[in-house]
Design a protein around this motif. Structure first.
Motif, PDB file in Angstrom:
ATOM      1  N   ARG A   1       0.809  -1.217   0.000  1.00  0.00           N
ATOM      2  CA  ARG A   1       0.000   0.000   0.000  1.00  0.00           C
ATOM      3  C   ARG A   1       0.851   1.280   0.000  1.00  0.00           C
ATOM      4  NH1 ARG A   1      -4.569   2.572   1.264  1.00  0.00           N
ATOM      5  NH2 ARG A   1      -4.261   4.502   2.403  1.00  0.00           N
ATOM      6  N   GLN A   2       1.839   1.327   0.895  1.00  0.00           N
ATOM      7  CA  GLN A   2       2.623   2.560   1.015  1.00  0.00           C
ATOM      8  C   GLN A   2       3.411   2.853  -0.253  1.00  0.00           C
ATOM      9  OE1 GLN A   2       1.991   4.770   3.099  1.00  0.00           O
ATOM     10  NE2 GLN A   2       0.700   3.443   4.331  1.00  0.00           N
TER      11      GLN A   2
ATOM     12  N   ASP B   1      -7.953   6.478  -3.559  1.00  0.00           N
ATOM     13  CA  ASP B   1      -7.354   5.477  -2.679  1.00  0.00           C
ATOM     14  C   ASP B   1      -8.346   4.312  -2.657  1.00  0.00           C
ATOM     15  OD1 ASP B   1      -6.240   3.930  -0.704  1.00  0.00           O
ATOM     16  OD2 ASP B   1      -6.036   5.564   0.749  1.00  0.00           O
ATOM     17  N   VAL B   2      -7.936   3.199  -3.222  1.00  0.00           N
ATOM     18  CA  VAL B   2      -8.863   2.091  -3.484  1.00  0.00           C
ATOM     19  C   VAL B   2      -9.387   1.452  -2.198  1.00  0.00           C
ATOM     20  CG1 VAL B   2      -8.992  -0.218  -4.505  1.00  0.00           C
ATOM     21  CG2 VAL B   2      -7.929   1.655  -5.761  1.00  0.00           C
ATOM     22  N   ASP B   3     -10.709   1.440  -2.073  1.00  0.00           N
ATOM     23  CA  ASP B   3     -11.357   0.961  -0.848  1.00  0.00           C
ATOM     24  C   ASP B   3     -12.758   0.447  -1.205  1.00  0.00           C
ATOM     25  OD1 ASP B   3     -11.767   0.482   1.810  1.00  0.00           O
ATOM     26  OD2 ASP B   3     -11.210   2.495   2.478  1.00  0.00           O
TER      27      ASP B   3
ATOM     28  N   ALA C   1      -2.098   2.510 -10.452  1.00  0.00           N
ATOM     29  CA  ALA C   1      -0.793   2.632  -9.790  1.00  0.00           C
ATOM     30  C   ALA C   1      -0.784   1.799  -8.511  1.00  0.00           C
ATOM     31  CB  ALA C   1      -0.485   4.100  -9.496  1.00  0.00           C
ATOM     32  N   LEU C   2      -1.448   0.645  -8.576  1.00  0.00           N
ATOM     33  CA  LEU C   2      -1.519  -0.257  -7.419  1.00  0.00           C
ATOM     34  C   LEU C   2      -0.445  -1.320  -7.554  1.00  0.00           C
ATOM     35  CD1 LEU C   2      -5.378  -0.677  -7.605  1.00  0.00           C
ATOM     36  CD2 LEU C   2      -4.163   0.441  -5.722  1.00  0.00           C
ATOM     37  N   HIS C   3       0.004  -1.854  -6.430  1.00  0.00           N
ATOM     38  CA  HIS C   3       0.957  -2.960  -6.465  1.00  0.00           C
ATOM     39  C   HIS C   3       0.429  -4.080  -5.567  1.00  0.00           C
ATOM     40  CE1 HIS C   3       3.502  -0.024  -8.293  1.00  0.00           C
ATOM     41  NE2 HIS C   3       3.645   0.674  -7.186  1.00  0.00           N
ATOM     42  N   GLY C   4       0.803  -5.293  -5.918  1.00  0.00           N
ATOM     43  CA  GLY C   4       0.450  -6.421  -5.050  1.00  0.00           C
ATOM     44  C   GLY C   4      -0.994  -6.857  -5.194  1.00  0.00           C
TER      45      GLY C   4
END
Ligand SMILES: Nc1ncnc2c1ncn2[C@@H]1O[C@H](COP(=O)(O)OP(=O)(O)O)[C@@H](O)[C@H]1O
Ligand SMILES: [Mg+2]
Length: 314
Positions: free
Chosen positions: A15-16, A40-42, A60-63
């Motif tokens: 997340r960070q 911010d994906v939620d 731009a998300l990871h994981g």
């Protein structure tokens, strides 16, 4: 000018890192003149996407969730074009076990490995087969969760005594674990932009430390050589393997392929592909682009254009 929703953050352990990638991407897109909404994906992702009604989403998300096809599937459902790889390539590349099977099937060298899921250990007595695994792969071994990034949960086992603790650590991150032959050598990363390889980056951990999560995101923890100082033939081979991996997994737009160079033999081994490479200021892909004369804003602009061009073709 386009309306762009930048998807960042999310619930993954990365997340960070994603918040940093996202913030940088937002700033670049604004400089390029786009109308940008950061999300911010939620739980409220769908509502926020519907409210924003963007022309395109920059993922731009990871994981987990962001890089494994989950968000991509949702964007498909909502009919919103998005940057980077589609659902299929995300699913293949986010699972190291599956990705390695795909690589082997087309002859891409990847270190010999075996994998187990939790059920095999809990219900099928897999622990009793560990000696056979160890005999087949030899020591040292690398034990890693099948579906994490940023070196999370990776342990090195020098002997059989280290394996149980390494497995416990890896299973705390994932229900599937990969046990892989250790390659003694240097970490190479080849980023791909629009199916073409950028200059190779070599990661050199400070003081001979291992290249782990802390080293990766601590300034000064790792030194990067970009372009890596390699013989030309090795550079060409690393780039060729990276492009083949990208194509085999069906990646689109951009990606980063991680490899190891065996220090004794100069053989190259592909470890994995990252469907959404880090875009923070210490990340490898922006450095590689820079070495090719592509600044960060141009990199972000090109990744966005590729997504828009694909959407226009449909
Ligand atoms: N088989 C291996 N031999 C030697 N080092 C490895 C091996 N697998 C992973 N590593 C080290 O761990 C790092 C992270 O591994 P990787 O498979 O790329 O997973 P991720 O980056 O998703 O955490 C690599 O960059 C490398 O430094
Ligand atoms: Mg990696």
């Amino acid at each position: 000018m386009s309306g762009v929703a930048v998807l960042k953050g999310g619930r993954s352990l990365e997340r960070q890192v994603s918040m940093q990638s996202g913030a940088r991407v937002e700033a670049a897109l604004k400089r390029l003149g786009h109308a940008v909404v950061g999300i911010d994906v939620d739980h409220d992702l769908v509502r926020r996407l519907r409210d924003a009604a963007p022309d395109v989403a920059f993922v731009a998300l990871h994981g987990r969730d962001g890089e494994d096809g989950t968000v991509q599937e949702l964007l498909e459902v909502l009919g919103i074009p998005y940057t980077g790889s589609g659902v299929h390539a995300c699913v293949l590349s986010s699972d190291k076990v599956i990705a390695k099977h795909e690589m082997r099937a087309v002859g891409i060298p990847t270190p010999d490995s075996l994998s187990f899921n939790e059920t095999a250990f809990k219900e099928l007595g897999a622990a009793e087969a560990l000696d056979a695994v160890e005999e087949r792969l030899g020591f040292p071994l690398v034990v890693k969760p099948a579906d994490q990034g940023s070196a999370l949960g990776i342990r090195f086992a020098a002997s059989a005594a280290d394996v149980p603790a390494a497995l416990v650590a890896a299973f705390s991150y994932s229900r599937k674990v990969l046990i892989e032959r250790y390659v003694d050598g240097a970490d190479l990363a080849v980023s791909i932009l629009d199916s073409k390889a950028l200059p190779v980056v070599e990661a050199i951990p400070a003081d001979g430390l291992r290249y782990d999560f802390a080293a990766r995101y601590t300034i000064g923890g790792t030194h990067f050589a970009c372009p890596a100082e390699l013989p030309d033939a090795l550079t060409a081979r690393a780039q060729e393997l990276a492009v083949r991996t990208y194509e085999t997994l069906g990646c689109r737009g951009f990606a980063r392929v991680d490899l190891m160079r065996d220090i004794a033999t100069d053989e190259l081994w592909v470890l994995e592909a990252n469907a959404i490479p880090g875009l923070t200021d210490t990340s490898l892909m922006p450095q590689a682009a820079d070495a090719a004369g592509i600044g960060f804003d141009e990199l972000v602009g090109r990744v966005l254009e590729l997504a828009l061009a694909r959407a226009a073709e449909r």
